[in-house]
Design a protein around this motif. Structure first.
Motif, short mmCIF file in Angstrom:
data_model
loop_
_atom_site.label_atom_id
_atom_site.label_comp_id
_atom_site.label_asym_id
_atom_site.label_seq_id
_atom_site.Cartn_x
_atom_site.Cartn_y
_atom_site.Cartn_z
N VAL A 1 80.98 78.42 33.99
CA VAL A 1 81.19 78.92 32.46
C VAL A 1 81.88 78.69 31.35
O VAL A 1 81.77 78.49 30.28
CB VAL A 1 80.30 80.49 32.61
CG1 VAL A 1 80.20 80.57 30.70
CG2 VAL A 1 79.42 80.31 33.15
N THR B 1 69.46 79.96 29.68
CA THR B 1 69.49 80.38 31.20
C THR B 1 69.31 78.92 31.74
O THR B 1 68.71 77.84 31.32
CB THR B 1 69.14 81.18 32.13
OG1 THR B 1 67.77 81.28 32.08
CG2 THR B 1 68.90 82.61 31.10
N GLY B 2 69.66 78.30 32.57
CA GLY B 2 70.16 77.57 33.78
C GLY B 2 68.79 77.41 34.13
O GLY B 2 67.71 76.44 34.16
N VAL C 1 72.86 71.73 35.25
CA VAL C 1 73.98 73.57 34.64
C VAL C 1 75.05 73.39 35.43
O VAL C 1 75.87 73.75 34.44
CB VAL C 1 72.87 74.42 35.91
CG1 VAL C 1 73.61 75.63 35.07
CG2 VAL C 1 71.27 74.02 34.79
N GLN C 2 76.19 73.23 36.60
CA GLN C 2 76.80 73.32 37.21
C GLN C 2 78.13 72.22 37.08
O GLN C 2 79.53 72.74 36.83
CB GLN C 2 77.08 73.79 38.18
CG GLN C 2 78.59 74.81 38.65
CD GLN C 2 78.31 75.44 40.06
OE1 GLN C 2 79.36 75.45 40.89
NE2 GLN C 2 76.89 76.23 40.13
N LYS D 1 75.42 76.76 31.35
CA LYS D 1 76.93 77.03 31.61
C LYS D 1 78.16 77.07 30.72
O LYS D 1 77.88 77.25 29.77
CB LYS D 1 77.03 76.36 33.26
CG LYS D 1 75.94 77.40 34.08
CD LYS D 1 76.89 77.53 35.68
CE LYS D 1 75.52 77.51 36.94
NZ LYS D 1 76.04 79.21 36.82
N SER D 2 78.98 76.13 30.78
CA SER D 2 79.92 75.67 30.39
C SER D 2 79.29 75.13 28.51
O SER D 2 80.35 75.20 27.64
CB SER D 2 80.82 74.96 30.67
OG SER D 2 82.21 75.63 31.38
#
Length: 425
Positions: free
Chosen positions: A51, A109-110, A240-241, A267-268
């Protein structure tokens, strides 16, 4: 205040299904460092699970959020919209590769992004089925669990999953699954279990996150694009990641020279504030009717403000290039250990999305015990690491890309020592 005291309270107050990796409790954090309630310092190589590519409390992100706090914190964009939501959508539309016109929605959220991407795919195609991959992770909601290719702990005990979700093996040649075998399994699926004319989307991570940081081969991704085009299926890429400079580009899909139909991000994106997005081809994104997408907190003004700052920081501080440099140093250090540590079976990952996998020397089988020993030894020395993979035998490295050079060197020394000591444990 003692960590063990708070841990005792946590055990009494919080459902055990919320598992924790450590029993240290954060008091404050800055960039790549965390201090616990006892005042002990840790180097953060977890980043809250990818994140914090821009680090804890980046000054530019904090400034943007403070400025937004002075204006308003919530209106619900579906009731009273705000311009910075529109502006961020414009920026993401420009970031996602490909010549097609793009549109975006924001959620929280993802997992919510994946849920909405499936809704959009079904509305656009008029089809129901979804194909995902073994080892993939797409969230803990019911559709997210259904698409996730790992039973324990994500699906165990939760009953039947939503229907019309199918899995094929992810290509990992070191574990005996070639690209050709995976594509052949997909063709068998189309012949034996689901008519491709009923498939709305194929969902894939460019680099599997929870699954073990296995990289989708470039040729395989391009062949998936061809399969999708041939059957009228949408290619849904889960970033997402992998997103926001982690793999050495703003999005990992940029490495593949293809245009995805839909991309999920989280996330980030917002540097520690809850924000997620779905961006895709405008003709696809416009398929749901007004009111079919959204949510009370979707695109919260504080997250939107943070995300604008994150995108600025990535560009201004050259974080894509920095990710490549840091990842090269980390992989070089790990490769240097292989001659002395035969338990290391692989070192991999693009940019600064890197992992080391461990095996049992005698049998060649996955060695989760060794990975966990490394994690525990490193934690005792002040370095926070995360394991992952179907067999939990992989350590993944997700340090902030903004980590200070001297702190990064310190972390590499701790990691080196921890791996060596794990052999003697």
């Amino acid at each position: 205040m003692l960590n063990k005291t708070v841990e005792g309270r946590r055990t009494e107050a919080i459902a055990r299904g919320v598992g924790v990796q450590t029993q240290i409790f954060a008091d404050r954090a800055e960039n790549s460092e965390i201090w616990d309630v006892e005042g002990r310092r840790y180097i953060d190589f977890a980043s809250g699970i990818a994140v914090l590519n821009t680090g804890h409390r980046h000054p530019k992100v904090m400034q943007a959020v403070h400025a937004q706090l002075e204006r308003f914190t919530h209106t619900c964009h579906q009731v009273v919209p705000y311009e910075n939501y529109v502006a961020l959508a414009e920026r993401l539309n420009a970031i996602v590769p490909g010549p097609s016109e793009k549109k975006t929605i924001f959620v929280t959220t993802g997992a919510e992004a994946l849920e909405n991407a499936v809704k959009i795919a079904r509305a656009s195609t008029g089809r129901n089925a979804v194909v995902a991959f073994s080892g993939g992770f797409h969230g803990r909601t019911f559709m997210g669990m259904a698409m996730t290719g790992k039973v324990f702990p994500y699906k165990a005990g939760f009953g039947a999953m939503p229907g019309d979700v199918y899995h094929v093996p992810f290509p990992i040649e070191m574990h005996g699954v070639t690209e050709e075998a995976s594509l052949a399994a997909l063709e068998r699926l189309f012949k034996a279990d689901v008519d491709p004319a009923r498939v709305a989307a194929i969902v894939i991570e460019p680099v599997q996150g929870e699954g073990g940081f296995y990289v989708t081969p470039k040729g395989f991704m391009r062949q998936l694009r061809d399969v999708c085009d041939r059957h009228g299926i949408l290619l849904l890429v889960d970033e997402v990641q992998t997103g926001f400079a982690r793999t050495g580009s703003m999005l990992a899909i940029e490495h593949y020279d293809i245009e995805p139909d839909l991309v999920t991000m989280a996330k980030s994106l917002a540097g520690g504030f809850p924000l997620a997005a779905v961006t895709g081809k405008a003709s696809i994104m416009d398929a749901p009717s007004p009111g079919g997408l959204g949510g009370t907190y979707g695109g919260n003004p504080l997250g939107i403000a943070a995300a604008h700052a994150v995108l600025d920081v990535i560009e201004e501080e050259g974080l894509c290039d920095r990710a490549n440099r840091l990842g090269a140093r980390l992989k070089q250090r790990l490769e240097g250990l292989r001659a002395e540590v035969p338990e290391i079976s692989d070192v991999r990952g693009p940019g600064f999305m890197n992992a080391v996998e461990f095996k049992d020397v005698a049998s060649g089988t996955p060695n989760p015990g060794f990975a966990n020993r490394v994690r525990e030894i490193a934690l005792a020395k002040g370095l926070i690491l995360l394991t992952c993979g179907i067999h939990a035998n992989v350590i993944r490295f997700l340090s902030p890309i903004t980590i200070q050079d001297e702190v990064f060197s310190e972390a590499l020394d701790i990691l080196d020592t921890s791996i060596r000591e794990a052999r003697r444990a």
